[in-house]
Structures are given as structure tokens and as C-alpha cells.
Design an enzyme around this catalytic site. Structure first.
Site, PDB file in Angstrom:
ATOM      1  N   GLY A  11       0.839  -1.205   0.000  1.00  0.00           N
ATOM      2  CA  GLY A  11       0.000   0.000   0.000  1.00  0.00           C
ATOM      3  C   GLY A  11       0.870   1.249   0.000  1.00  0.00           C
ATOM      4  N   ARG A  72       0.579  -4.828  -5.082  1.00  0.00           N
ATOM      5  CA  ARG A  72       0.652  -5.867  -4.043  1.00  0.00           C
ATOM      6  C   ARG A  72       1.059  -7.194  -4.690  1.00  0.00           C
ATOM      7  NH1 ARG A  72      -0.764  -3.996   0.830  1.00  0.00           N
ATOM      8  NH2 ARG A  72      -2.452  -2.488   1.080  1.00  0.00           N
ATOM      9  N   ASP A 103       5.694  -5.531   5.735  1.00  0.00           N
ATOM     10  CA  ASP A 103       6.075  -6.922   5.967  1.00  0.00           C
ATOM     11  C   ASP A 103       6.067  -7.752   4.674  1.00  0.00           C
ATOM     12  OD1 ASP A 103       6.699  -9.102   7.797  1.00  0.00           O
ATOM     13  OD2 ASP A 103       4.736  -9.872   7.229  1.00  0.00           O
ATOM     14  N   THR A 125       4.907   1.580   6.344  1.00  0.00           N
ATOM     15  CA  THR A 125       3.499   1.187   6.485  1.00  0.00           C
ATOM     16  C   THR A 125       2.820   2.129   7.471  1.00  0.00           C
ATOM     17  OG1 THR A 125       1.921  -0.435   7.324  1.00  0.00           O
ATOM     18  CG2 THR A 125       4.143  -0.671   8.166  1.00  0.00           C
ATOM     19  N   ASP A 127       0.456   1.312   9.117  1.00  0.00           N
ATOM     20  CA  ASP A 127       0.016   0.464  10.233  1.00  0.00           C
ATOM     21  C   ASP A 127       1.020   0.463  11.401  1.00  0.00           C
ATOM     22  OD1 ASP A 127      -1.945  -0.105   8.417  1.00  0.00           O
ATOM     23  OD2 ASP A 127      -1.273  -2.148   8.016  1.00  0.00           O
ATOM     24  N   ASP A 129       3.288  -1.566  12.138  1.00  0.00           N
ATOM     25  CA  ASP A 129       3.330  -2.877  12.794  1.00  0.00           C
ATOM     26  C   ASP A 129       4.596  -3.684  12.505  1.00  0.00           C
ATOM     27  OD1 ASP A 129       2.796  -3.377  10.161  1.00  0.00           O
ATOM     28  OD2 ASP A 129       1.022  -4.618  10.489  1.00  0.00           O
ATOM     29  N   ARG A 171      -4.995  -2.940   9.963  1.00  0.00           N
ATOM     30  CA  ARG A 171      -5.096  -4.408   9.960  1.00  0.00           C
ATOM     31  C   ARG A 171      -5.204  -4.949  11.384  1.00  0.00           C
ATOM     32  NH1 ARG A 171      -1.906  -5.692   4.817  1.00  0.00           N
ATOM     33  NH2 ARG A 171      -3.649  -5.765   3.384  1.00  0.00           N
TER      34      ARG A 171
HETATM   35  O1  F6P Z   1      -1.375  -2.059   5.250  1.00  0.00           O
HETATM   36  C1  F6P Z   1      -1.821  -0.785   4.988  1.00  0.00           C
HETATM   37  C2  F6P Z   1      -3.311  -0.771   4.797  1.00  0.00           C
HETATM   38  O2  F6P Z   1      -3.704   0.564   4.582  1.00  0.00           O
HETATM   39  C3  F6P Z   1      -4.132  -1.404   5.934  1.00  0.00           C
HETATM   40  O3  F6P Z   1      -4.247  -0.558   7.039  1.00  0.00           O
HETATM   41  C4  F6P Z   1      -5.418  -1.696   5.224  1.00  0.00           C
HETATM   42  O4  F6P Z   1      -6.143  -2.718   5.843  1.00  0.00           O
HETATM   43  C5  F6P Z   1      -4.949  -2.122   3.860  1.00  0.00           C
HETATM   44  O5  F6P Z   1      -3.693  -1.503   3.658  1.00  0.00           O
HETATM   45  C6  F6P Z   1      -5.860  -1.730   2.729  1.00  0.00           C
HETATM   46  O6  F6P Z   1      -5.344  -2.255   1.560  1.00  0.00           O
HETATM   47  P1  F6P Z   1      -5.830  -1.885   0.095  1.00  0.00           P
HETATM   48  O7  F6P Z   1      -5.180  -0.588  -0.281  1.00  0.00           O
HETATM   49  O8  F6P Z   1      -5.327  -3.006  -0.736  1.00  0.00           O
HETATM   50  O9  F6P Z   1      -7.305  -1.742   0.115  1.00  0.00           O
END
Ligand code: F6P
Length: 350
Positions: A11, A72, A103, A125, A127, A129, A171
């Protein structure tokens, strides 16, 4: 050492371009050329990379997203694709590959490193994490965005005397919700690391009304388990290449439950991808540039298989295997900050 490749995976987030600018500037100081890979591992699979010029990176440090594009794509899913990627790194004559990601991206980078590709990682990230780094790129900008959104929800919730629930990304980790909720003054903060007590949530809402605080703002992490069903709410059953389902919808479930139990007027809002967008904060700009510099320093030292991380005020290298494969959750010492703004403590003292 002549040609350094750089890619952004997973992301997007604010601050990625600051890393790219930092890498470019430092590489120029050492006389290296920088090749920007398009769209992360997806681009590398097709050998899509271009030589970056000063014009490409001029003042990008304050731009959100990534000028390189991202995806991704998981190259480690198939041996065939891994081999193609390795061939392409050779064809492009890259002497090093700097991968900026979370990760998933760093996990794939570790696989490439194990197969002989000279890799350096940069943690990214919203997140927050990733283990062993205090913060990852994008996190603090996302906190600013969340705090700003919560500020706006306060005024409308207060005016209508409603319960307002804001659903926040992250997440299975509650960093964004805890820190964003604190910065935005959420009365109740619900994170995946701490089981939700719905009776307690409703009690606080009722008590706030009785004490003359007729509105409540709740910050809930998307990865929170719904107490009534024992499940995490997903937006879709589809999985991405890394096996992740898309989370989303817990705020709506809580909206119905709280309405049913308290009779309050409740509204929920999913903050969504706004949290990943926009101009990076000053902190993320500075951090991005510093991480970019350090990543190229490791390339110069030929110290591959490392990730540059934040430790206090320092940027240090740690082995890539120590960073990937586990999620850093909010530790229990920080759980007490989830109800700082219930209003009850303040009322109690006065
Ligand atoms: O990992 C970053 C993140 O923004 C998470 O917080 C979220 O759940 C996910 O990516 C959303 O992913 P996408 O952009 O594929 O919808």
C-alpha cells in the site's frame, strides 16, 4: 558499485517520495545511478525500470504517494516469477536493490536476498506494525489525518448529541487507532489487542449523557473482533497475493449494536484510504530523507540483507530476517491510554 535499483511495494503512503529523493541525492554524492522500478515487484517481473534524473526527483519529498507506482504483487508466490525477477535484476545490471515496503514487500525482499540479490530494505506502512523500528514511513502523517478527521467528527457529533464511530485502518494492530484516537480526543478507543467490552462501551456512553456530555466519539480499529460474534469483519472474502483479506465494516456492526442497547442515535464512518493519502508530515519528510541516505550508505558498505530502522533519534541497520514475519502489536503497557478521554475521570475529580 554503479547502478542502484529502487522500488516501492504494498500500500502506498505519504513519505515514500521523500525516501526516493533521499536515496537519489545520496547515490549522486557517491556517483551511483539510480533506476526506479515501476509498480513494485510487478514492474520488476517485466523488467520495467527507468534511470532517474534530477528532474524526476526535484522536490518530490513533499508529494504524497509514490512517483514509482506500487502493487501488491508477491514475487515469492511462484519460483518461476522469482527466477524471472532475478534475471531482470541481472539484465538491468543492478548492483543493489533498495525495497521500500511493509512486511509483505520486505518478506519478498528477504527471499530475493536469500537467492543472491543484494537487497537493502526501508520500512514503510501506516500500520506501524513492523518489529524493531519505532516508526515506519507514513505512520505519523496518517495520525495527523486521523486526528484531523476526529476533530471534525467531534463538532458534528456534539451538535447532534450523537454517538459517532470512526473506523480506522491498521489491519491486526491498533497503533493507528490508539495514537490517532489519542491525538483526536476519542472518548473510547477500541484496538484489536484489547477485547471489546460492549457493556462497558454502552455504560460510558450512558454515563457521559447523564453527566451532561451528550455525545461520544469512538475510534475503532478495522481489525477489532466483534464481541457478539467473535469475528473480525471483512469487506470482501477475496485474498490478495499475500493471502490478506480486506478488512472493513466493524463500525457499522457496532453502530447497530450500540443503537440497540442504548437507544442513542449512532452514526459510523470509515476513514478508509484518506488515511494513506496526502502530503507527508514534516516528520515523515525528514524521516524519509534520512532513511534514504542510510539505505545508500549500506549499499556503499556492501551491507546487504539489512533494513534501516528508527531507534530513538538514530537510524540503524537490522537484519532483514529480524524484521519480517511477525506483526508488532500495541504492548499492554499502552492499553491504559484507550480511555483517557471518556470524560469520566475529569468529572470524577471535579
Ligand atoms: O497495510 C496498509 C493498509 O492501509 C491497511 O491498514 C489496510 O487494511 C490495507 O492496507 C488496505 O489495503 P488496500 O489498499 O489493498 O485496500
Amino acid at each position: 558499485m554503479r547502478r542502484v535499483g529502487i522500488l516501492t511495494g504494498g500500500g502506498d503512503c505519504p513519505g515514500l517520495n521523500a525516501v526516493i529523493q533521499g536515496v537519489f541525492v545520496r547515490a549522486c554524492q557517491y556517483g551511483y545511478e539510480v533506476y526506479g522500478v515501476e509498480d513494485g515487484y510487478k514492474g520488476l517481473l517485466y523488467g520495467k525500470a527507468r534511470k532517474l534524473t534530477p528532474k524526476d526527483i526535484e522536490d518530490i519529498y513533499w508529494l504524497g504517494g509514490t512517483i514509482l507506482g506500487t502493487s501488491r504483487k508477491n514475487p515469492a508466490k511462484s519460483q518461476e516469477e522469482l527466477k524471472t525477477i532475478i534475471e531482470n535484476v541481472k539484465k538491468l545490471r543492478l548492483d543493489a536493490l533498495i525495497t521500500i515496503g511493509g512486511d509483505d514487500t520486505l518478506g519478498a525482499a528477504k527471499k530475493l536476498y536469500d537467492m543472491g540479490i543484494p537487497v537493502v530494505g526501508v520500512p514503510k506502512t501506516i500500520d506501524n506494525d513492523l518489529p524493531l523500528t519505532d516508526y515506519s514511513i507514513g505512520f505519523w502523517t496518517a495520525i495527523e489525518t486521523i486526528a484531523d478527521a476526529l476533530g471534525k467528527l467531534h463538532t458534528t457529533a456534539r451538535s447532534h448529541k450523537r454517538v459517532m464511530i470512526a473506523e480506522i485502518m491498521g489491519r491486526y494492530a491498533g497503533w493507528l487507532t490508539l495514537m490517532g484516537g489519542l491525538a483526536g480526543g476519542a472518548h473510547i478507543i477500541l484496538i484489536p489487542e484489547k477485547p471489546v467490552d460492549i457493556d462497558e462501551v454502552c455504560r460510558i456512553i450512558k454515563q457521559r449523557r447523564e453527566r451532561g456530555e451528550p455525545y461520544t466519539l469512538i475510534a475503532v480499529a478495522e481489525g477489532v473482533m466483534v464481541p457478539t460474534t467473535g469475528e473480525i469483519v471483512t469487506a470482501s472474502t477475496e485474498k490478495d497475493e499475500f493471502g490478506h483479506v480486506r478488512l472493513g465494516g466493524v463500525s457499522k456492526v457496532l453502530e447497530e449494536e450500540i443503537k440497540k442497547r442504548t437507544g442513542e442515535e449512532v452514526r459510523s464512518v470509515v476513514l478508509g484510504h484518506i488515511q494513506r493519502g496526502g502530503i507527508p508530515s514534516a516528520y515523515d519528510r525528514v524521516l524519509g530523507i534520512r532513511l534514504g541516505f542510510k539505505a545508500v550508505d549500506l549499499v556503499k558498505e556492501q551491507k546487504f540483507g539489512y533494513v534501516v530502522v528508527v531507534k530513538g533519534v538514530d537510524i540503524i541497520p537490522v537484519k532483514i530476517d529480524e524484521v519480517v514475519g511477525t506483526i508488532r502489536k500495541v504492548p499492554s503497557e499502552l492499553h491504559e491510554f484507550t480511555d483517557v478521554f471518556t470524560g469520566l475521570t475529569v468529572n470524577h475529580k471535579s
